[in-house]
Design a protein around this motif. Structure first.
Motif, mmCIF file in Angstrom:
data_model
loop_
_atom_site.group_PDB
_atom_site.id
_atom_site.type_symbol
_atom_site.label_atom_id
_atom_site.label_comp_id
_atom_site.label_asym_id
_atom_site.label_seq_id
_atom_site.Cartn_x
_atom_site.Cartn_y
_atom_site.Cartn_z
ATOM 1 N N UNK A 1 -10.716 4.597 -10.132
ATOM 2 C CA UNK A 1 -10.096 4.487 -11.410
ATOM 3 C C UNK A 1 -8.617 3.943 -11.097
ATOM 4 N N UNK A 2 -8.118 3.164 -12.110
ATOM 5 C CA UNK A 2 -6.862 2.555 -11.794
ATOM 6 C C UNK A 2 -5.947 3.244 -12.945
ATOM 7 N N UNK A 3 -4.823 4.044 -12.639
ATOM 8 C CA UNK A 3 -4.002 4.669 -13.730
ATOM 9 C C UNK A 3 -2.807 4.448 -13.557
ATOM 10 N N UNK A 4 -1.796 4.376 -14.634
ATOM 11 C CA UNK A 4 -0.511 4.319 -14.558
ATOM 12 C C UNK A 4 0.326 5.297 -13.698
ATOM 13 N N UNK A 5 -0.152 6.529 -13.536
ATOM 14 C CA UNK A 5 0.665 7.418 -12.738
ATOM 15 C C UNK A 5 0.754 6.990 -11.250
ATOM 16 N N UNK A 6 -0.028 6.023 -10.769
ATOM 17 C CA UNK A 6 -0.172 5.440 -9.532
ATOM 18 C C UNK A 6 1.210 4.811 -9.322
#
Lengths: 333, 333
Positions: free
Chosen positions: A46-51
């Protein structure tokens, strides 16, 4: 199936916009599970902004990454070797197992998923963290009432697309904001939002104002910046703003300065930040609701799948620019 | 006793900092009460930050003043003529009767006060709107827990001084912020706060940080600006920020841009604007609590009284600069 592990490491802290050279893709030996541990093959990342936030030095709500760490991320994975009686080979699950092909775990924090309940990838999106985030922020903080106007930022993304559809299910008028006209068709025609406003338009403020003739009762914020600042001027008395993300500020060294907070007093606005992992007790209810809405066809979702772990850095860079439609995933081959 | 009325009108909309020439003091005929009305002699005028907002054009939570209007304000008054069976000569009351010596009213919105319950002026301060504002914002939105750290802006003012003392009554550690070192003795020695930080100090951020070694659980905000922005970086997880005023922005044409709102997500902060007139049902309980704390000596208060209605403009100008200690009043002679 490869018998070497593949990992993506944080190679450098981004200074402003993240770039490919901030990552390093490395091969490594297969990890060896010890007693009580399991070996997992990650299938989807999963690619998420928080990263992006976790790549920075300094304080976030979670410990930030160190240079050389495997990039943080949730995956959907399959158990391929088990020394833990709670897991057997072939079990599918979701966990924070990182940007890598193989991972080991003692089982803590993993969530088993029933293959019959939907495609494995959906458990990273609409039936996972983004879906539950949308459900919690809108229903628990936003508390929509039929007839109210709900505005959703990043409306075509994994969270925003679900927020708007849940608001429609609750009888609200829903206005989606996102970047680029190509998203209009998706947000209005596929997701059923009542209106769409392009935040890249030179007339954004005027177009947004026109799209909410009765003002805003709920603004589900994942972006911050000028969108939040503009919405504050359009809020109705006793409106609610669940604060879920601030993607506008993540990929820059200079945070935006919000000037219209006085409206929070004048309009008695309730703003509340939340992090979905605080609310584990509500996940079963959220996932049950989301599953049933999907089954009955009133909740739909899209995925953007990037092929191969090596593409994860560009997938994150694209996500932060708003290139994705729906949930951004990486298929780990 | 004069038999002419005296009024202070809005003469011009301030452009930035308010100045004496934005007001006009005029004599006028005595108002004549009609059937059902009462004639009131105003004794004290309350000077409050919201007045500055109402002098602007544009949107606030209440209708803004027009040029030539009598300045808006609460007064403590005495009935001197009555054509309304609900009021008799000599009754004392508080109402939004404006910057003038005499006023007429049909009685709507007036609150009778018992002369035995305290000095008349106190019903404009600790036993009036500022006291109830402190009580509501701290207890209903802030929800203090013993041992928590509470930070109060404008700590020596009418609202802040009460907020901090109620927080002490609830077992909290209280840090007051105000401008100027002369306020230290008042806030710490007289009001019993645990610490004081001068927002005019060149080392404000460092001094505030040092004053809250365990972070901030509740910040009662009446000022906004750099104080709010700094507090956001010091907030503990699940902290609360009642938003009650933004005096930093009132007397300027350029609102401050708050850059640290991401902390509201990282720390799951609950920010909530409120206006005390929305909560009429809680006034009796608030005033009962405040009165009993005053009687038992655990709540104290100060007044700064400016003599004569003609001094009201300079009293407001001084309030906006932080010149007052405790409740700013004008005695209407």
């Amino acid at each position: 199936m490869s018998d070497r592990n593949l990992k993506v490491l944080l190679a450098a802290r981004p200074n402003g916009a993240v770039k490919e050279s901030d990552f390093e893709v490395v091969e490594a030996d297969m990890p060896k599970p010890a007693g009580g541990e399991i070996l997992l093959r990650n299938r989807f990342l999963s690619i998420d902004p928080y990263m992006r936030v976790r790549m920075n030095e300094g304080r976030s709500y979670a410990t930030n990454l160190q240079i050389g760490d495997v990039m943080v991320g949730d995956t959907a994975a399959e158990v391929i070797e088990s020394h833990n009686p709670d897991f057997k080979i072939g079990d599918t699950l979701v966990g924070r197992l990182g940007w890598q092909r193989y991972a080991i775990s003692n089982g803590v924090g993993l969530r088993k998923v029933d293959p019959a309940s939907g495609p494995l990838s959906a458990h990273l999106g609409v039936l996972g963290m983004p879906g539950v985030t949308a459900w919690y922020g809108l229903l628990q903080i936003g508390r929509p009432v039929a007839g109210e106007t709900v505005v959703v930022a990043a409306a075509s993304g994994a969270v925003g697309s679900v927020v708007g559809q849940i608001a429609k299910i609750h009888g609200c008028r829903v206005v989606g904001i996102a970047g680029g006209k190509m998203k209009t068709r998706h947000v209005v025609d596929e997701l059923g939002f009542d209106a769409f406003v392009d935040h890249r338009s030179p007339n954004f403020v005027r177009e947004l104002t026109a799209a909410v003739p009765e003002g805003v009762n709920i603004y589900f914020d994942t972006v911050g910046g000028v969108v939040l600042d503009t919405i504050l001027t359009l809020c109705r008395p006793f409106s609610r703003i669940p604060l879920c993300g601030m993607i506008n500020d993540y990929d820059t060294t200079q945070p935006y300065g919000v000037q219209n907070l006085y409206s929070a007093i004048a309009n008695r606005i309730h703003l509340e930040g939340f992090i979905i992992s605080d609310h584990a007790e509500l996940w079963p209810q959220a996932i049950s609701d989301l599953s049933s809405w999907i089954r009955t066809g009133i909740l739909t979702y899209r995925e953007t799948v990037s092929p191969g772990l090596e593409t994860a850095p560009s997938a994150l860079i694209g996500l932060l620019k708003g290139d994705n439609l729906g949930k951004q995933l990486v298929q780990i081959t």
